[in-house]
Enzyme design. Sequence first.
Site, PDB file in Angstrom:
ATOM      1  N   GLU A  44       0.858  -1.187   0.000  1.00  9.01           N
ATOM      2  CA  GLU A  44       0.000   0.000   0.000  1.00  9.01           C
ATOM      3  C   GLU A  44       0.893   1.234   0.000  1.00  9.01           C
ATOM      4  OE1 GLU A  44      -2.938   0.210   3.123  1.00  9.01           O
ATOM      5  OE2 GLU A  44      -3.769   2.065   2.286  1.00  9.01           O
ATOM      6  N   CYS A 239      -6.704   0.718   2.936  1.00 16.04           N
ATOM      7  CA  CYS A 239      -7.683   1.813   3.002  1.00 16.04           C
ATOM      8  C   CYS A 239      -7.552   2.776   1.832  1.00 16.04           C
ATOM      9  CB  CYS A 239      -7.519   2.578   4.302  1.00 16.04           C
ATOM     10  SG  CYS A 239      -8.020   1.623   5.728  1.00 16.04           S
ATOM     11  N   ASN A 370     -12.329  -3.477   0.614  1.00 18.08           N
ATOM     12  CA  ASN A 370     -11.265  -3.733   1.596  1.00 18.08           C
ATOM     13  C   ASN A 370     -11.882  -4.036   2.950  1.00 18.08           C
ATOM     14  OD1 ASN A 370      -8.625  -3.753   2.802  1.00 18.08           O
ATOM     15  ND2 ASN A 370      -8.962  -1.660   3.480  1.00 18.08           N
ATOM     16  N   GLU A 371     -11.923  -3.049   3.839  1.00 22.34           N
ATOM     17  CA  GLU A 371     -12.470  -3.299   5.189  1.00 22.34           C
ATOM     18  C   GLU A 371     -13.890  -2.764   5.266  1.00 22.34           C
ATOM     19  OE1 GLU A 371      -9.615  -1.561   7.882  1.00 22.34           O
ATOM     20  OE2 GLU A 371      -8.495  -3.441   8.026  1.00 22.34           O
TER      21      GLU A 371
HETATM   22  O1  AHR Z   1      -2.220  -1.640   6.830  1.00 25.09           O
HETATM   23  C1  AHR Z   1      -2.671  -0.389   7.195  1.00 25.09           C
HETATM   24  C2  AHR Z   1      -4.173  -0.277   7.110  1.00 25.09           C
HETATM   25  O2  AHR Z   1      -4.776  -1.127   8.033  1.00 25.09           O
HETATM   26  C3  AHR Z   1      -4.786  -0.692   5.804  1.00 25.09           C
HETATM   27  O3  AHR Z   1      -4.791   0.335   4.893  1.00 25.09           O
HETATM   28  C4  AHR Z   1      -6.182  -1.043   6.183  1.00 25.09           C
HETATM   29  O4  AHR Z   1      -6.765  -1.984   5.326  1.00 25.09           O
HETATM   30  C5  AHR Z   1      -6.072  -1.491   7.623  1.00 25.09           C
HETATM   31  O5  AHR Z   1      -6.994  -0.852   8.410  1.00 25.09           O
END
Ligand code: AHR
Length: 655
Positions: A44, A239, A370-371
């Site tokens: 990321e 994220c 994602n989340e």
């Molecule tokens: O790894 C850091 C963050 O943690 C990522 O962006 C997210 O998916 C999680 O909350």
Amino acid sequence: MKKIFPIVYFFISCSAAFSQRKLTVYAGKPVASIAPTMWGVFFEDINFGADGGLYAELVKNRSFEFPTAMMGWRQTRSSYQKGRFLIINKSDNSSNSRFARITINNTEGNYSLTNDGFRGIGVHKDKQYNFSILARAEKPTNIKIRVQLVNYAGKEIGTTTIEKIGNSWEKYTANIVATDSAQRGKLNLIFEGEGVIDIDIVSLFPRDTWKNRPGGLRNDLVQKIADLKPGFIRFPGGCIVEGKDLTNRYQWKTTVGNVDDRKLLMNRWNVEFPGRSAPDYYQSFGLGFYEYFLLAEDLGAEPLPILNCGMACQFNSGEVVAMDELQPYIDDALDLIEFANGSINTKWGKLRNDMGHPQPFQLKFLGVGNEQWEPQYIERYKVFEKAILSKYPDIKIVSGSGPFAEGEYFNYAWNELKQLKPELIDEHYYKPPGWFFSNASRYDNYERTGPKVFAGEYAAHSKDNPEAESRNNWESALAEAAFMTGLERNADIVRMCSYAPLFAHVDAWQWRPDLIWFDNLSTVATPNYYVQKLFSNNKGTHVVTILEDNKVVAGKDSLYCSAVIDKQKNELIIKMVNNAPAAQTIELNLDGIKLAKTDAILQTLATNDRYSYNKLSEPDKLKPQEKKLPVRSNKLDQTLLPYSVTVLKISYSVK
Ligand code: AHR
């Protein structure tokens, strides 16, 4: 003598705590295959992971597109009359609408613009750097640009000159050799002459990039990933996929095509943590989806793109697209598959071809969201699933169970998703070390019939101190290793795993712990990195059972074990984690194999100091020690050091 006594006493008293344990490895009876994708990486653009990190561009805000157009740039001049700049905005809605207009009246070269780079510009002595700039002079002019690399103290360590600037936009290039190294160097553009010139896309790259690709990736950082031999690479996050709101979401189509035309976007980690804000953090997308696919191909890893599913970050705005406006998001998913796999006669396959890759990228996996959590995710997910699988039935969809490792959101997601058709469900756990130790058997009793598990983001969060790398201490790595024996033991349902996040710049991080730390010149592997490497480089092809008193070894008296065989190499690989402050002696019985007459390889990662960590200034404090071990009998004794991870690789004969 006085000094030695307490240490000796400690070992005698501690080792007395355990009697010898007897473990049996049923090496002749594989119980499950291990997915080639078992151990991968999560990438990321957080902590300056891409811009300022993996993407090797050294100039920040190279095209003056940051909202504060001169962020990262400073001018030096003796007077307004001698020189000045204007930022011109073409308002043509292009992705590169701004450029700088420099007016100078100055033959002595004392009007300059300085770029600070990403917390400085890192250059290595004797290495070559490729400079380029777009420039034009509408009227004939004698203006020259002296390009100067300087170190932190302002001493020149490399220079070149750009001259004879014509009257239409053109790219001027030059090569600079650094005469010295600098961690926090700067780039000066010193303007000499009289007249007006326009400049844009000012760029400086090391010549030595990964695979020597111009405008490519930082070699040392890619090498660290390559050394893990990852089975997959997940990108672009995290994220960052969601964005704080939908406007800020990651859209892959804006990250492909001509690099100069890729539209800048604020990096959501710019503003996420007020205590760690990074106002100069933007995504140039020089590292975009094409480059991610290429990287995966270089590494022999499966590409695993994760796409926005019509939902922004639920921890932030919680904005979702209306259900009847979801189609463009679905199109993004379908078009991505076409971009990666489609014939060069399709719209998106053609773009891939135009970018230099006629062959398909063989995309097999695609993540949706994602989340995300609750019904708003499931209802959107269903539409994606239907659209993707009806057009591309072979694509394996990765869905998500939200940000938590258990609880209401997690249970809801699993209950819903197991009635649908995702190949894998992504689980995330950022937890204290104790959680990892006590969850080493998390998957032993998981349902075997539904979707498989993607342990997509995990890291043990231990204590830290102000030093950036300090949270990646041995306690956290040991906890992850213990947990990973459980992932490996359950490789029939756990098919993909990745530690997160991957990278962090010591001067520009927002989140820790992270697998690999770096500054502008070098990198350091954390103990957690070495744990990942021990597992991924010793992945095996099949799980075999290792038992003590007919039970799995998952925490009794602080011992955690798993075992695999590699049918291609004829190797049995046993992983043992001792989380006790004392050594433990193990009697290992190797059942069902005939030993080859070669020595075994023993790798050990250990220290008595649970809070010790590697840092850029001390990179090798903790790293695996390797030695050969003659193993001539199917019964052997092995001593596991206090607080240690041990990997024992034994060759067997199939004749
Ligand atoms: O790894 C850091 C963050 O943690 C990522 O962006 C997210 O998916 C999680 O909350």
